[in-house]
Design a protein around this motif. Structure first.
Motif, PDB file in Angstrom:
ATOM      1  N   MET A 250       0.841  -1.190   0.000  1.00 55.74           N
ATOM      2  CA  MET A 250       0.000   0.000   0.000  1.00 55.74           C
ATOM      3  C   MET A 250       0.881   1.247   0.000  1.00 55.74           C
ATOM      4  O   MET A 250       1.994   1.245   0.554  1.00 55.74           O
ATOM      5  N   ILE A 251       0.372   2.316  -0.594  1.00 62.07           N
ATOM      6  CA  ILE A 251       1.027   3.622  -0.565  1.00 62.07           C
ATOM      7  C   ILE A 251       0.020   4.618   0.007  1.00 62.07           C
ATOM      8  O   ILE A 251      -1.126   4.672  -0.449  1.00 62.07           O
ATOM      9  N   SER A 252       0.444   5.377   1.008  1.00 63.74           N
ATOM     10  CA  SER A 252      -0.451   6.358   1.616  1.00 63.74           C
ATOM     11  C   SER A 252       0.176   7.742   1.546  1.00 63.74           C
ATOM     12  O   SER A 252       1.396   7.882   1.501  1.00 63.74           O
ATOM     13  N   VAL A 253      -0.671   8.756   1.531  1.00 69.38           N
ATOM     14  CA  VAL A 253      -0.212  10.142   1.555  1.00 69.38           C
ATOM     15  C   VAL A 253      -1.069  10.903   2.554  1.00 69.38           C
ATOM     16  O   VAL A 253      -2.305  10.801   2.525  1.00 69.38           O
ATOM     17  N   THR A 254      -0.415  11.628   3.437  1.00 71.23           N
ATOM     18  CA  THR A 254      -1.112  12.541   4.337  1.00 71.23           C
ATOM     19  C   THR A 254      -0.451  13.905   4.216  1.00 71.23           C
ATOM     20  O   THR A 254       0.765  14.025   4.322  1.00 71.23           O
ATOM     21  N   MET A 255      -1.287  14.936   3.945  1.00 65.56           N
ATOM     22  CA  MET A 255      -0.755  16.294   3.770  1.00 65.56           C
ATOM     23  C   MET A 255      -1.435  17.233   4.750  1.00 65.56           C
ATOM     24  O   MET A 255      -2.659  17.224   4.888  1.00 65.56           O
ATOM     25  N   GLN A 256      -0.601  18.014   5.432  1.00 64.68           N
ATOM     26  CA  GLN A 256      -1.041  18.971   6.438  1.00 64.68           C
ATOM     27  C   GLN A 256      -1.759  18.255   7.577  1.00 64.68           C
ATOM     28  O   GLN A 256      -2.879  18.582   7.949  1.00 64.68           O
ATOM     29  N   SER A 257      -1.064  17.273   8.162  1.00 58.30           N
ATOM     30  CA  SER A 257      -1.530  16.682   9.417  1.00 58.30           C
ATOM     31  C   SER A 257      -1.302  17.681  10.547  1.00 58.30           C
ATOM     32  O   SER A 257      -0.593  18.675  10.399  1.00 58.30           O
ATOM     33  N   ASP A 272      -3.870   0.797   7.299  1.00 57.39           N
ATOM     34  CA  ASP A 272      -4.765  -0.243   7.820  1.00 57.39           C
ATOM     35  C   ASP A 272      -6.017  -0.353   6.963  1.00 57.39           C
ATOM     36  O   ASP A 272      -6.473  -1.456   6.626  1.00 57.39           O
ATOM     37  N   TYR A 273      -6.577   0.794   6.636  1.00 54.55           N
ATOM     38  CA  TYR A 273      -7.792   0.801   5.828  1.00 54.55           C
ATOM     39  C   TYR A 273      -7.518   0.218   4.442  1.00 54.55           C
ATOM     40  O   TYR A 273      -8.303  -0.585   3.923  1.00 54.55           O
ATOM     41  N   GLY A 274      -6.395   0.606   3.857  1.00 53.96           N
ATOM     42  CA  GLY A 274      -6.055   0.082   2.542  1.00 53.96           C
ATOM     43  C   GLY A 274      -5.908  -1.420   2.536  1.00 53.96           C
ATOM     44  O   GLY A 274      -6.440  -2.105   1.649  1.00 53.96           O
ATOM     45  N   PHE A 275      -5.205  -1.949   3.545  1.00 51.40           N
ATOM     46  CA  PHE A 275      -5.034  -3.402   3.609  1.00 51.40           C
ATOM     47  C   PHE A 275      -6.376  -4.106   3.809  1.00 51.40           C
ATOM     48  O   PHE A 275      -6.622  -5.170   3.223  1.00 51.40           O
ATOM     49  N   SER A 276      -7.254  -3.537   4.642  1.00 49.83           N
ATOM     50  CA  SER A 276      -8.540  -4.188   4.894  1.00 49.83           C
ATOM     51  C   SER A 276      -9.401  -4.214   3.633  1.00 49.83           C
ATOM     52  O   SER A 276     -10.055  -5.224   3.340  1.00 49.83           O
ATOM     53  N   ILE A 277      -9.393  -3.108   2.870  1.00 46.81           N
ATOM     54  CA  ILE A 277     -10.161  -3.079   1.624  1.00 46.81           C
ATOM     55  C   ILE A 277      -9.572  -4.041   0.607  1.00 46.81           C
ATOM     56  O   ILE A 277     -10.295  -4.771  -0.093  1.00 46.81           O
TER      57      ILE A 277
END
Length: 835
Positions: A250-257, A272-277
């Motif tokens: 999976m690849i995730s991106v979070t901007m302006q946390s 986690d959400y990506g793996f579950s889907i």
């Protein structure tokens, strides 16, 4: 509490620009603080979740991912190589010292930097000046020209992105989905990026720089192996991360946390959400209600979607249950060997729990890979195996023909009891050793006093360096070189001396003058591998030619040992082979060498050696931590292939014994095994011994230094009005409270047990006066699990004029900052950047 002016200014600016304006987002049922986010399946490129995914935002140092892509593209095109030297311009020199260009990492005109080195510090430490230096190299001296290449590449990839600089200090723009697409292209086209971004730290010209990606350590997330953080006031706290589980990435991106820590929490929830889907959408390996236990520890079990569903386990997972798992690419064989002394670290079941029948991961086409299991006495080839996205899954039923196997119907569970049939060595006096093979020799006669599987050849790691030293001493005796001969440092040696895998790492420099005498000390005492290669090149022109002399020497002294390198370090097991010696052959080599060159013992018994301003301590602990009367050498070694090996020698009442253990169960065990063998060997020779004694202490060398300066991030110079920093045994000791409170840490003194506790939100360290063990505890905010690490200090904390002085490097690096010593200005530069 005092604060660093520049850091405080940054934080205030950040709050003004990013605070309070972000709408709450949820991934599944979990809150994330990001203003923009997405998670993408690597294999398919499908976006499984997005929030403001196409809105342009400032990426900060995530910009460096496009910089790195263009570097890899130039490497692939042959425009540069990893060994290409990167020039340092006045522009780069200045920006490498400017705190605005996070992260600060001073670069120098008169130092040689390679593309390989620059890639590491750009990816791991986010060194902006290094990124600019690469941009100038590939942009014909102009960062602007290189930035245009970055924009052209973004257009070719179809990204919604615009770049104005090469490192992320400018307000570049990219959307979260485009950032994920860039990461996917980078991993797909240049998978070496994962080897770099998975590093928790990188050593760069003698200094250690910790990763800015704290999913690898403090916020540990299983399977995480990259990619890049970013922080500026305009961008806020950003992160593009990737992780792989069960063969799916999976690849995730979070901007302006909302904070530096929250970006990792947001990322974990996105992944986690990506793996579950993905588990619901792809695959033909399923979660199952069947359970499997190995030696009463549960291992994740799945079900193969066949006509007769049955439990399968992932072969790689066996590494957590006492097994070594190694793939041999040449023979396409997976080797699995159980080691009863190997540490168990069972995988948390929460990571693998899924609804019964839910898809777990994809089953790949059948493979030709053979799977062999070695129980110590017999090798079994498994038949019921499956290739799952590059991982091998094994039917649990296969273990019935190897180990004790019980199926409990009422529990729907299989219980496997493993064992290793080959016995360990037991001395005739009843003392048990942990060694797989052992040998004791009477030095005077050359006869074996005791041997256990002493003729079986095994990898010997750094013990092989003693054959290198033997050949070097022959060259001195034959007049080819002298002890005063200067050893040149080739580009090969320069690079190897900085390679973390090339044990032991002692950086060597082109403009330093090293003699053969010095190199011999470092090889024998500190096991410095690059020093071996340097002298080998001096004598024979190359290490390859030098190794031919080693094999000739082995034949000359009557042993069948086989050498493939001069150091015992096999950098690429798929190409190179391990040096092989039996315990008996090691003993014969040692005897012959002492007979020919008895002066070698003057080197091997030294507790430490001073080498160009640094003190290095002998890795043989038989005359320090495990003090044994009469011990005076010889050499130990350790690699993943060899385990913990040891060749020792001692003399009492004029009688000498040589002992060899290949390998012992642990670092400590090789010294306790050696002591037991010494005791037995001397007893047979009629010599009384006293066994192991208490550790000896060296008198510390104190020197107060009025000239030492402490500088933080190149902008804040500390003062110490009450007590100046000191040098103790060549280690900088400073009054700790002022420094750590300046870095935002809490410092507590316990007068009762004379201890200091330093802590922040996630890390706590505890040190006691005159104690060389520092305890570090790290709390994972994702799981609340606290891990403990005992760190050995080269110098214990001391009290001077009612002020506690601590070793600055060890303490500061425990909190993830970097420490650089600048000799010219007598400055300790502490880099505590937040990128």
């Amino acid at each position: 509490m005092r604060k660093i002016a520049v850091l405080l200014s940054f934080l205030l600016t950040f709050q003004a620009l990013s605070g309070g304006a972000v709408q709450a987002a949820y991934v599944g049922e979990n809150y994330i603080s990001s203003a923009g986010a997405c998670v993408m399946d690597f294999d398919t490129g499908e976006v499984l979740y997005e929030y403001n995914g196409n809105v342009l935002r400032v990426p900060a140092s995530m910009t460096k991912m496009m910089n790195v892509y263009c570097i890899y593209e130039s490497l692939a095109a042959g425009e540069i190589t990893l060994d290409t030297v990167v020039p340092i311009s006045q522009n780069v020199y200045d920006k490498s010292r400017d705190a605005v260009y996070q992260s600060v990492l001073p670069l120098y005109y008169n130092t040689t930097y390679t593309v390989d080195e620059m890639l590491d510090v750009i990816v791991v430490y986010s060194a902006s000046a290094a990124a600019i230096a690469m941009a100038e190299l590939l942009g014909d001296g102009s960062e602007a020209v290189f930035v245009e290449k970055m924009n052209q590449k973004a257009a070719e990839m179809g990204l919604n992105a615009y770049y104005y600089d090469s490192c992320g200090i400018a307000d570049n723009e990219i959307s979260p989905i485009s950032m994920a697409s860039l990461a996917r292209n980078l991993i797909r086209d240049y998978p070496d990026i994962l080897n770099r971004s998975a590093q928790k730290a990188v050593v760069f010209h003698g200094n250690t720089y910790q990763t800015t990606n704290h999913l690898l350590d403090t916020y540990y997330y299983e399977g995480a192996d990259g990619l890049k953080t970013g922080t500026t006031p305009a961008a806020g706290y950003c992160f593009c991360g990737t992780a792989v589980r069960n063969g799916r990435r999976m690849i995730s991106v979070t901007m302006q946390s909302s904070s530096t820590g929250q970006r990792f929490v947001d990322t974990a929830r996105l992944l986690d959400y990506g793996f579950s889907i993905a588990n619901e959408k792809y695959g033909s390996i399923y979660f199952t209600d069947m359970r499997v236990f190995i030696n009463n520890a549960e291992i994740p079990a799945f079900s193969y979607n066949g006509a007769e569903p049955h439990a399968v386990i992932v072969a790689e997972d066996l590494q957590n249950y006492g097994f070594d798992v190694r793939y041999d690419a040449e023979t396409e064989t997976l080797h699995i060997v159980y080691h009863p002394d190997k540490h168990f670290s069972p995988i948390p079941m929460d990571y693998y729990r899924g609804k019964n029948g839910q898809k777990a991961f994809t089953l790949a086409p059948s493979s030709n890979i053979s799977v062999l299991v070695n129980d110590g006495a017999e090798v079994f080839e498994l038949q019921d195996v499956y290739d799952v996205d590059g991982y091998m899954c094994i039917s649990v039923d296969e273990f019935q023909k190897i180990y004790d196997f019980i199926w409990k119907e009422e529990e729907n569970a299989a219980y496997i009891t493993t064992y290793y049939k080959s016995p360990k060595a037991i001395l005739p006096n009843g003392k048990k050793l942990t060694s797989e093979s052992a040998y004791i020799m009477d030095f005077q006669t050359g006869d074996a006093i005791y041997e256990f599987e002493g003729e079986i050849q095994k990898p010997v790691a750094s013990i092989a360096k003693m054959m290198s030293v033997y050949v070097m001493l022959d060259a001195v005796q034959d007049g080819e070189i002298s002890l005063d001969t200067v050893v040149p440092i080739s580009e090969n040696v320069y690079n190897l001396s900085r390679m973390e895998d090339y044990k032991m790492m002692v950086p060597l420099y082109y403009d330093e003058k090293y003699t053969v005498d010095e190199m011999l000390d470092m090889i024998v005492i500190d096991s410095a591998a690059a020093c071996v290669t340097a002298v080998a090149e001096l004598i024979a022109g190359s290490e390859v030619e030098f190794v031919k002399r080693m094999n000739a020497k082995a034949a000359e002294i009557g042993i069948q040992s086989v050498f493939y390198n001069g150091t015992g370090v096999c950098l690429n097991p798929e190409i190179e082979k391990e040096n092989l010696m039996s315990a008996q052959e090691v003993a014969v080599m040692t005897k012959k060498m002492i007979e020919d060159y008895p002066e070698i013992l003057e080197r091997t018994k030294c507790a430490s050696v001073d080498f160009h301003g640094q003190t290095y301590y002998n890795l043989n602990k038989m005359f320090t931590d495990y003090y044994y009367e009469g011990a005076d050498g010889f050499k130990n070694g350790m690699t993943d292939a060899s385990g913990y090996c040891m060749c020792g020698t001692a003399v009492l009442d004029g009688k000498r014994v040589i002992t060899v253990t290949l390998p012992s169960a642990s670092n400590d065990a090789r010294f306790t095994d050696t002591a037991k063998m010494f005791d037995y060997g001397f007893a047979v020779l009629g010599v009384q011994t006293v066994g192991l004694q208490e550790k000896t202490e060296m008198e510390p060398f104190f020197q107060e230094e009025d000239d030492i300066k402490i500088n933080i991030d190149g902008n804040y110079e500390m003062s110490f009005p009450d007590q100046q920093p000191m040098i103790v045994n060549n280690r900088a000791m400073i009054p700790i409270r002022a420094l750590m409170e300046t870095l935002g840490k809490t410092v507590d003194w316990n007068d009762e047990d004379q201890s200091v506790t330093i802590r922040d939100e996630t890390v706590q360290v505890n040190l006691c006066l005159e104690n060389t063990t520092m305890v570090k505890e790290t709390k994972n905010p994702l799981t609340d699990v606290v891990s403990r690490e005992d760190i050995t200090l080269e110098v214990a904390p001391i009290m001077v004029n009612d002020r506690v002085l601590l070793p600055v490097r060890a303490v500061v690096e425990a909190f993830g900052a970097a420490v650089i010593w600048e000799e010219d200005t007598q400055t300790i530069l502490i880099i505590a950047g937040v990128c």
